[in-house]
Design an enzyme around this catalytic site. Structure first.
Site, short mmCIF file in Angstrom:
data_model
loop_
_atom_site.label_atom_id
_atom_site.label_comp_id
_atom_site.label_asym_id
_atom_site.label_seq_id
_atom_site.Cartn_x
_atom_site.Cartn_y
_atom_site.Cartn_z
N ASN A 46 67.50 33.83 25.62
CA ASN A 46 66.24 34.11 24.92
C ASN A 46 65.64 35.43 25.38
O ASN A 46 65.20 36.26 24.57
CB ASN A 46 65.23 32.99 25.17
N ARG A 376 73.77 32.17 8.41
CA ARG A 376 74.56 32.14 9.65
C ARG A 376 75.60 31.04 9.49
O ARG A 376 75.26 29.87 9.34
CB ARG A 376 73.68 31.84 10.88
N HIS A 436 66.86 34.45 3.27
CA HIS A 436 66.76 33.42 4.30
C HIS A 436 66.68 32.02 3.70
O HIS A 436 66.74 31.02 4.43
CB HIS A 436 65.52 33.71 5.17
N TYR A 469 70.47 21.42 16.27
CA TYR A 469 69.13 21.70 15.74
C TYR A 469 68.64 20.50 14.94
O TYR A 469 69.43 19.81 14.29
CB TYR A 469 69.14 22.89 14.77
N ARG A 565 57.19 25.02 17.34
CA ARG A 565 58.05 25.06 18.51
C ARG A 565 57.85 26.31 19.36
O ARG A 565 57.77 26.25 20.57
CB ARG A 565 59.52 24.98 18.09
N HIS A 593 63.84 22.76 14.54
CA HIS A 593 64.07 23.87 13.62
C HIS A 593 63.56 23.60 12.20
O HIS A 593 63.48 24.53 11.39
CB HIS A 593 65.58 24.17 13.57
#
Length: 687
Positions: A46, A376, A436, A469, A565, A593
């Site tokens: 991260n 992704r 997205h 996730y 989150r 997520h």
């Protein structure tokens, strides 16, 4: 003078608080030891991304001489100083935690030793390993007047070596070289045990290389060897308007990324001052130079923790996703969806249902077209193979591939080329916008008409992350959603006049205004004395306009519960502004997520799932999607999921008005939402 508290928490400082919550999971002794090691690895990964993107951006602003104060009250220089202080404190705490985890693992018989701690037999075995495996892939790179400073790749581990020629005095300037620690080899090398001991012993690869450094420099004597690591600016700067081939433009920028300006230099504490000075001068980095008290780059702990054989007591209990029972006995998924909508909740339910749906569509002779967005994709994607098969069998297959998904660009380029080769129509989205939205459309010939089947999700079409996730996905054949899905793909792949959406809200054109409408409607209910309630779950909340709208709703009397989150720039609990807003964050085994929005609407409850966080980039610079859940039973399931999160008093932290977080503590029975979702069918209404 005391700094006046802004109405908003700074985005980057809020991110630091998020990563601190991840670090707290590594510190939590109730978590299994190998899972704590994984959380330490996540903290590093991260921080690497944060440094290479966010910190790099602030550094660029400072170099450009920008002094403008942002809406949270920070100038680039002021924010830089605050971030440097906080990240350095976090790294020091991370390495204290690392040493604590190592002590715990040692008690369990899992030990990472230094080379000097090995006995002669173990050292002898590593001699063979070094000579046979390590030495052939090492490349010493000298730096002197005749040889320029070598390319130092971002986030790779190197050793800085100072040498003297045999017979030269200590007063002469030393020779300088670097050696890359090959990332293709395991960072933690297992060594033979001692006698009949059942202990698992390891040594770090850089220790082995350092011990044998003299083999790389014949006629020279190494007298200082120290690990270092550089993080470079990783943001892509694309000229999409002028790029005739977006693939080539992105590939060109990816090559530039390797040469991005250094943003951070990490080195092992105690590095020779001369070696450090050479690195700083050649890398042109004066600030963000970080001494590390321990091994650099703790992300290796992720693979290390996964490689330990057995030891299930040091891991979370295994969780195998169940196949959705709506599809379990069905041979034809289309038949099921003609009868009812189906909601999936990952990772508790298997992503294989999505793979099976696409595979069935690919082989069904009545399916005419498949359209899908890919953001992704996993390494060995069943979906990509199924789409390729469908195209090869003559179906119209259209795939909107987002090449600009940060750090996945190379993988997405590879899949795009594979799909094009199979005959798919591959589209790279709209200029200036990232795609997205997560949507899949299948057009099927049935009797005398065509029926559309749609899957809309909150997560990427990635079978690997679907196990890690929490995400929701909706399967439906609802004709209104189907019509909107067709219109959305037409907008993404061709020219299309503004469309009157009947179900969807789509960014960048209409998602913000639709969210404002929902919030304003709740505010009006509150003003009229009716119950008004909003629950929203997302990854991040940083858009000023959205925050102001939530403040207005709170002042109108709307009860607002936010499950965020990561970054949250809203300050809850401020009298007169946000006293009706509660914000919690859950950091646990799985990455939260999903994006879900609930509004009570005067008793006519509505629930939506979305691909979008409430960040400015999602609302203005991305193609995002919000979809209503029409089926009443599925709405109840979605509300159950939200209520599970809101009841969490084990892994939930509550945001305070000052910007910090505290663990949720109450007198109720301990309730850990992720484990309750795993262990009970309550969330899906199976009572």
């Amino acid at each position: 003078m005391t700094r006046q508290l802004s109405q908003y928490v700074n985005r980057d400082l809020s991110w630091i608080e998020f990563n601190r919550r991840v670090l707290e999971e590594a510190q939590d002794s109730s978590n299994p030891l190998l899972e704590r090691a994984k959380f330490l690895a996540i903290v590093t990964s991260n921080l690497d991304e944060f440094t290479s993107v966010r910190v790099a951006g602030i550094q660029d602003q400072m170099k450009a001489g920008l002094t403008k104060i942002d809406y949270t009250g920070y100038s680039p220089a002021g924010l830089w100083k605050r971030l440097m202080k906080r990240t350095q404190m976090m790294v020091a705490e991370q390495y204290r935690t690392y040493r604590d985890v190592l002590r715990g693992l040692a008690k369990e018989g899992i030990i990472i030793r230094t080379y000097e701690e090995l006995n002669p037999g173990q050292q002898e075995s590593l001699e063979d390993y070094y000579n046979d495996i390590v030495f052939p892939v090492l490349t010493p790179m000298a730096f002197d007047q005749s040889r320029p400073f070598p390319l130092v790749h971002t986030k790779e581990l190197y050793l800085a070596v100072l040498l003297r020629k045999d017979g030269h005095s200590h007063e002469e300037e030393p020779y300088f070289a670097i050696v890359q620690v090959p990332s293709i080899l395991p960072r933690c090398v297992k060594v033979p045990g001692r006698g009949n001991s059942k202990k698992l012993e390891y040594v770090l690869l850089e220790d082995i290389i350092e011990r044998h450094m003299d083999t790389l420099f014949y006629g020279y004597k190494p007298f200082s060897v120290c690990p270092f690591r550089v993080t470079r600016n990783a943001d892509l700067t694309l000229n999409e308007e002028g790029a005739e081939d977006l693939l080539e433009e992105i590939e060109k920028e990816l090559r530039k990324r390797r040469w991005g300006l250094p943003v951070r230099l990490e080195f092992a504490k105690g590095m020779n001052e001369y070696a450090l000075a050479v690195l700083q001068e050649e890398l042109e980095i004066g600030e963000n130079v970080v001494p590390i008290e321990g091994p650099l780059d703790l992300s290796f702990l992720m693979k290390f923790a996964g490689s330990i054989p057995g030891r299930d007591n040091l891991r979370y209990p295994p969780m195998e996703p169940v196949y959705p029972r709506e599809f379990e006995q069905a041979e034809d998924m289309f038949e099921v969806l003609r009868q009812r909508d189906v909601l999936l909740y990952h990772p508790y339910e298997s992503f294989e249902a999505v793979n099976d749906f696409v595979q069935q569509a690919a082989s069904d002779p009545d399916v005419l077209a498949i359209k899908m967005t890919l953001y992704r994709v996993s390494g060995q994607s069943t979906l990509v193979r199924a789409l390729a098969k469908a195209a090869e069998e003559g179906k119209q297959v259209t795939v909107v591939v987002e090449l600009k998904a940060r750090f996945d660009e190379e993988r997405n380029i590879a899949w795009a080329r594979q799909l094009e080769k199979a005959g798919c129509h591959v589209v790279y989205g709209l200029v200036g916008l990232k795609t997205h939205a997560k949507i899949l459309l299948v057009v099927r010939r049935e009797t005398n008409y065509l029926r559309r089947y749609v899957h809309v999700g909150t997560g990427n079409y990635n079978g690997n992350t679907a196990k890690l996730y929490t995400d929701v996905g909706l399967f439906t054949s609802h004709p209104v959603i189907g019509a909107d899905a067709s219109a959305l793909f037409n907008e993404m792949t061709g020219y299309s006049a503004p469309y009157e959406w009947r179900a969807f809200a789509v960014a960048p054109s209409g998602l913000r205004s639709r969210l404002y409408e929902l919030i304003d409607r709740e505010s009006e209910h509150a003003r009229q004395g009716r119950p008004a309630h909003l629950i929203a779950k997302m990854n991040s909340l940083s858009d000023q306009g959205m925050i102001d709208k939530l403040y207005e709703a709170s002042q109108a009397g709307v009860k607002i519960e936010l499950i965020v989150r990561g970054v949250c720039c809203l300050r809850p609990g401020v009298p007169g502004r946000s006293e009706n807003i509660r914000v919690i964050s859950i950091v646990d085994r799985f990455l939260e997520h999903s994006r879900i929005i609930y509004v009570s609407n005067g008793g006519q409850e509505e629930v939506y799932l979305s691909s979008a966080d409430w960040m400015t980039r999602n609302l203005t610079r991305r193609i995002e999607l919000m979809c209503p859940v029409f089926d009443n039973s599925l709405r109840k399931i979605m509300i159950n999921i939200l209520q599970l999160n809101l009841r969490d008093n084990v892994k939930a932290r509550e945001l305070q008005s000052g910007g910090g977080y505290i663990r949720v503590h109450n007198e109720l029975t301990p309730f850990r939402s992720q484990f309750e979702a795993k262990d009970t069918p309550e969330w899906k209404g199976y009572v």
